[in-house]
Design an enzyme around this catalytic site. Structure first.
Site, PDB file in Angstrom:
ATOM      1  N   GLU A   1       8.203  41.904 -88.760  1.00  0.00           N
ATOM      2  CA  GLU A   1       7.816  41.255 -87.508  1.00  0.00           C
ATOM      3  C   GLU A   1       8.354  39.830 -87.459  1.00  0.00           C
ATOM      4  O   GLU A   1       8.122  39.104 -86.488  1.00  0.00           O
ATOM      5  CB  GLU A   1       6.281  41.342 -87.408  1.00  0.00           C
ATOM      6  CG  GLU A   1       5.654  40.880 -86.147  1.00  0.00           C
ATOM      7  CD  GLU A   1       5.151  39.458 -86.245  1.00  0.00           C
ATOM      8  OE1 GLU A   1       4.530  38.993 -85.295  1.00  0.00           O
ATOM      9  OE2 GLU A   1       5.379  38.790 -87.279  1.00  0.00           O
ATOM     10  N   TRP A   2       9.098  39.432 -88.504  1.00  0.00           N
ATOM     11  CA  TRP A   2       9.797  38.136 -88.600  1.00  0.00           C
ATOM     12  C   TRP A   2       8.867  36.926 -88.629  1.00  0.00           C
ATOM     13  O   TRP A   2       9.310  35.787 -88.414  1.00  0.00           O
ATOM     14  CB  TRP A   2      10.808  37.946 -87.461  1.00  0.00           C
ATOM     15  CG  TRP A   2      11.552  39.164 -87.042  1.00  0.00           C
ATOM     16  CD1 TRP A   2      12.119  40.102 -87.875  1.00  0.00           C
ATOM     17  CD2 TRP A   2      11.822  39.614 -85.705  1.00  0.00           C
ATOM     18  NE1 TRP A   2      12.713  41.091 -87.148  1.00  0.00           N
ATOM     19  CE2 TRP A   2      12.554  40.820 -85.816  1.00  0.00           C
ATOM     20  CE3 TRP A   2      11.527  39.119 -84.434  1.00  0.00           C
ATOM     21  CZ2 TRP A   2      12.975  41.534 -84.695  1.00  0.00           C
ATOM     22  CZ3 TRP A   2      11.960  39.829 -83.328  1.00  0.00           C
ATOM     23  CH2 TRP A   2      12.672  41.018 -83.471  1.00  0.00           C
ATOM     24  N   GLY A   3       7.571  37.158 -88.841  1.00  0.00           N
ATOM     25  CA  GLY A   3       6.650  36.026 -88.895  1.00  0.00           C
ATOM     26  C   GLY A   3       6.258  35.477 -87.541  1.00  0.00           C
ATOM     27  O   GLY A   3       5.556  34.462 -87.466  1.00  0.00           O
ATOM     28  N   ASP A   4       6.680  36.132 -86.462  1.00  0.00           N
ATOM     29  CA  ASP A   4       6.466  35.598 -85.107  1.00  0.00           C
ATOM     30  C   ASP A   4       5.007  35.282 -84.816  1.00  0.00           C
ATOM     31  O   ASP A   4       4.685  34.214 -84.319  1.00  0.00           O
ATOM     32  CB  ASP A   4       6.973  36.588 -84.056  1.00  0.00           C
ATOM     33  CG  ASP A   4       8.467  36.443 -83.830  1.00  0.00           C
ATOM     34  OD1 ASP A   4       9.099  35.645 -84.570  1.00  0.00           O
ATOM     35  OD2 ASP A   4       8.999  37.121 -82.934  1.00  0.00           O
TER      36      ASP A   4
ATOM     37  N   ARG B   1       6.980  40.531 -93.139  1.00  0.00           N
ATOM     38  CA  ARG B   1       7.970  39.462 -93.116  1.00  0.00           C
ATOM     39  C   ARG B   1       7.323  38.197 -92.571  1.00  0.00           C
ATOM     40  O   ARG B   1       6.568  38.239 -91.601  1.00  0.00           O
ATOM     41  CB  ARG B   1       9.151  39.890 -92.250  1.00  0.00           C
ATOM     42  CG  ARG B   1      10.088  40.858 -92.967  1.00  0.00           C
ATOM     43  CD  ARG B   1      11.106  40.113 -93.801  1.00  0.00           C
ATOM     44  NE  ARG B   1      11.924  39.303 -92.921  1.00  0.00           N
ATOM     45  CZ  ARG B   1      12.941  39.792 -92.215  1.00  0.00           C
ATOM     46  NH1 ARG B   1      13.300  41.050 -92.320  1.00  0.00           N
ATOM     47  NH2 ARG B   1      13.625  39.000 -91.417  1.00  0.00           N
TER      48      ARG B   1
ATOM     49  N   ASP C   1      15.624  36.720 -90.259  1.00  0.00           N
ATOM     50  CA  ASP C   1      16.519  37.316 -91.261  1.00  0.00           C
ATOM     51  C   ASP C   1      17.154  36.279 -92.188  1.00  0.00           C
ATOM     52  O   ASP C   1      17.534  35.195 -91.759  1.00  0.00           O
ATOM     53  CB  ASP C   1      17.646  38.086 -90.569  1.00  0.00           C
ATOM     54  CG  ASP C   1      17.172  39.437 -90.067  1.00  0.00           C
ATOM     55  OD1 ASP C   1      15.966  39.727 -90.152  1.00  0.00           O
ATOM     56  OD2 ASP C   1      18.033  40.200 -89.587  1.00  0.00           O
TER      57      ASP C   1
ATOM     58  N   ASP D   1      18.379  51.359 -93.925  1.00  0.00           N
ATOM     59  CA  ASP D   1      18.006  50.460 -92.821  1.00  0.00           C
ATOM     60  C   ASP D   1      18.487  51.040 -91.486  1.00  0.00           C
ATOM     61  O   ASP D   1      18.627  52.272 -91.346  1.00  0.00           O
ATOM     62  CB  ASP D   1      18.543  49.049 -93.111  1.00  0.00           C
ATOM     63  CG  ASP D   1      17.702  47.947 -92.475  1.00  0.00           C
ATOM     64  OD1 ASP D   1      17.822  47.737 -91.253  1.00  0.00           O
ATOM     65  OD2 ASP D   1      16.916  47.287 -93.201  1.00  0.00           O
ATOM     66  N   ASP D   2      18.750  50.192 -90.538  1.00  0.00           N
ATOM     67  CA  ASP D   2      19.102  50.593 -89.165  1.00  0.00           C
ATOM     68  C   ASP D   2      20.347  51.492 -89.141  1.00  0.00           C
ATOM     69  O   ASP D   2      21.152  51.471 -90.065  1.00  0.00           O
ATOM     70  CB  ASP D   2      19.358  49.307 -88.342  1.00  0.00           C
ATOM     71  CG  ASP D   2      19.227  49.526 -86.833  1.00  0.00           C
ATOM     72  OD1 ASP D   2      19.087  50.677 -86.401  1.00  0.00           O
ATOM     73  OD2 ASP D   2      19.262  48.520 -86.104  1.00  0.00           O
TER      74      ASP D   2
ATOM     75  N   ASP E   1      10.711  47.495 -87.669  1.00  0.00           N
ATOM     76  CA  ASP E   1      11.297  46.294 -87.056  1.00  0.00           C
ATOM     77  C   ASP E   1      10.654  45.984 -85.698  1.00  0.00           C
ATOM     78  O   ASP E   1       9.766  46.709 -85.253  1.00  0.00           O
ATOM     79  CB  ASP E   1      12.826  46.490 -86.957  1.00  0.00           C
ATOM     80  CG  ASP E   1      13.583  45.216 -87.266  1.00  0.00           C
ATOM     81  OD1 ASP E   1      13.043  44.112 -87.056  1.00  0.00           O
ATOM     82  OD2 ASP E   1      14.747  45.309 -87.712  1.00  0.00           O
TER      83      ASP E   1
END
Ligand SMILES: *[C@@H]1O[C@H](CO)[C@@H](O)[C@H](O)[C@H]1NC(C)=O
Ligand SMILES: *[C@@H]1O[C@H](CO)[C@@H](O)[C@H](O)[C@H]1NC(C)=O
Ligand SMILES: *[C@@H]1O[C@H](CO)[C@@H](O)[C@H](O)[C@H]1NC(C)=O
Ligand SMILES: *[C@@H]1O[C@H](CO)[C@@H](O)[C@H](O)[C@H]1NC(C)=O
Length: 406
Positions: free
Chosen positions: A204-207, A222, A226, A92-93, A171
């Site tokens: 994209e966190w579902g935005d 996503r 998180d 990951d990051d 991300d």
């Protein structure tokens, strides 16, 4: 005069019709080729079942290095998790230097990845596993400790391909203010252009509701912010992800975020709920604990081959909540072979009796059904007609595979 004028009108109209037809033809051809182009965008042949593996973030956040990644690959093999399908080892990051080299390339952090990513990929591949990496559709990643790929998509995709990377988590931090639907497909095209199949995980966190456009752009998307290692966080990720059940299919999956099993914040029963819901929701199964040092319970939960088989079923249909009453919930979804996967979930503080009716879970009313309890590893002796009932503990679930018998 009059008749000549009407002839002219007729000829003009014929010409107009011809032109219109040509226009319609041309635009339908454009639509057709556009459509094909879109459909081909992510024809990378990956993700025919939800991806399985491990990711560094949930347990290690930025505290990663090549030795730990290699030990994790070793542990996936020595524990036998690789043979159950856990093949992606995903970094990951925080793996890169903050500054690109003088040619604009991403540089693995010298203090933590001194051997470089090609060497690490070769090591991971030598174990029969795959290597995943992380970047961001912005100028910096979320940690701000390394650059993102915005504006460098082609160069970074080429870099990843040259290292032999198999998976990219992409991300959504520190962007330029443009929409994800603008920024993400640039990386999709860049990866396609490398000719090296790389699983693309849209983080994209579902935005912007990626379930509605993600299948043209990535292999998973996503649907939520998180996860953290708590019951409330886990169960709310499952809820948010369920809304988009109809959009999951082989090649493109809803992603409620990575697993927290083994990180210590939930009870054993809660982790069993976590694994059951991720499995029946066809979510990516990315282990988020330290696999070098798992408890017996952790290993037992993530190694349940019957629950994994539900997740990896070739039909690829995500389960839905089909009934909710107070703290009891029934989640069900079809499996191949006319079978049905069923979770009876108790979200409340006291033990409950929960009944699932055939009518609610997609089994013909009159059917006689054989039930396999996939946590007890037992086929129940009684056959069921019309419904199945179980007593379910506080923050626990029962999970069955139901098979109609004639
Ligand atoms: C974890 O997530 C829950 C629910 O989303 C939230 O209420 C809680 O504050 C979070 N905990 C931490 C430590 O971030
Ligand atoms: C292994 O896990 C246990 C708890 O499960 C913890 O106490 C211990 O510190 C861990 N060891 C390492 C090397 O991380
Ligand atoms: C199945 O049975 C239930 C309960 O007896 C009934 O309410 C429902 O209408 C029936 N469904 C069908 C499709 O016959
Ligand atoms: C379950 O089905 C049986 C047999 O059809 C029926 O007698 C019983 O009332 C049902 N139970 C519930 C709770 O619906």
């Amino acid at each position: 005069m009059r008749s000549r004028r009407s002839w002219i009108v007729v000829i003009l109209m014929m010409l107009l019709c011809l032109l219109m037809e040509m226009g319609v033809y041309a635009s339908s051809r454009n639509m057709h080729s556009d459509d094909q182009h879109k459909r081909n965008l992510l024809a990378n042949g990956l993700g025919t079942t939800p991806p399985m593996g491990w990711n560094s973030w949930n347990h290690f956040s930025c505290n990663i290095d090549e030795q730990m990644i290699k030990e994790t690959a070793d542990a996936l093999v020595s524990t036998g998790l690789n043979e159950l399908g856990y093949t992606y080892v995903n970094i990951d990051d925080c793996w890169a230097e903050l500054v690109r080299d003088d040619k604009g390339n991403l540089v693995p952090k010298k203090s933590t990845f001194p051997s470089g990513m090609k060497t690490l990929a070769d090591y991971v591949h030598s174990k029969g596993l795959k290597l995943g990496i992380y970047s961001d559709a912005g100028y910096f990643t979320c940690s701000k400790k390394m650059p993102g790929s915005l504006g460098h998509e082609e160069q970074d995709a080429q870099t990843f391909a040259s290292w032999g990377i198999d998976y990219l988590k992409y991300d959504n931090c520190n962007d330029d203010g443009s929409k994800p639907t603008v920024r993400y497909p640039v990386m999709t095209r860049a990866l396609m252009k490398t000719g090296h199949p790389i699983f693309l995980s849209l983080c994209e966190w579902g935005d912007l509701h990626p379930a509605l456009w993600g299948d043209k752009v990535g292999n998973s998307w996503r649907t939520t912010g998180d996860i953290n290692d708590s019951w409330d966080s886990m169960i709310s990720r499952a809820d948010l992800n369920e809304i988009y059940a109809d959009h999951a299919r082989p090649g493109g999956w809803n992603d409620p975020d990575m697993l927290e099993i083994g990180n210590g914040g939930m009870t054993k029963n809660e982790y069993i709920v976590h694994f059951s819901l991720w499995s029946i929701s066809k979510a990516p199964l990315l282990i988020g604990c330290d696999v070098r040092n798992m408890t017996k319970d952790t290993k037992e939960i993530i190694s349940n081959t019957e629950v994994i088989a539900v997740n990896q079923d070739p039909l690829g249909a995500q389960a839905k909540k089909v009934r909710m009453e107070g703290d009891s919930e029934i989640w069900a979804g079809p499996l191949s072979g006319y079978r049905v996967a069923l979770v009876l979930l108790n979200r409340g503080p006291v033990r409950l009796s929960i009944t699932a009716n055939w009518d609610d879970i997609g089994i013909p009313n009159g059917s006689l059904v054989e039930a396999r309890d996939v946590w007890e590893h037992k086929t129940l002796k009684t056959h069921f007609v019309g419904n199945i009932t179980a007593t379910v503990d506080y923050h626990s679930c029962k999970m069955y595979v139901l098979k109609p018998i004639s």
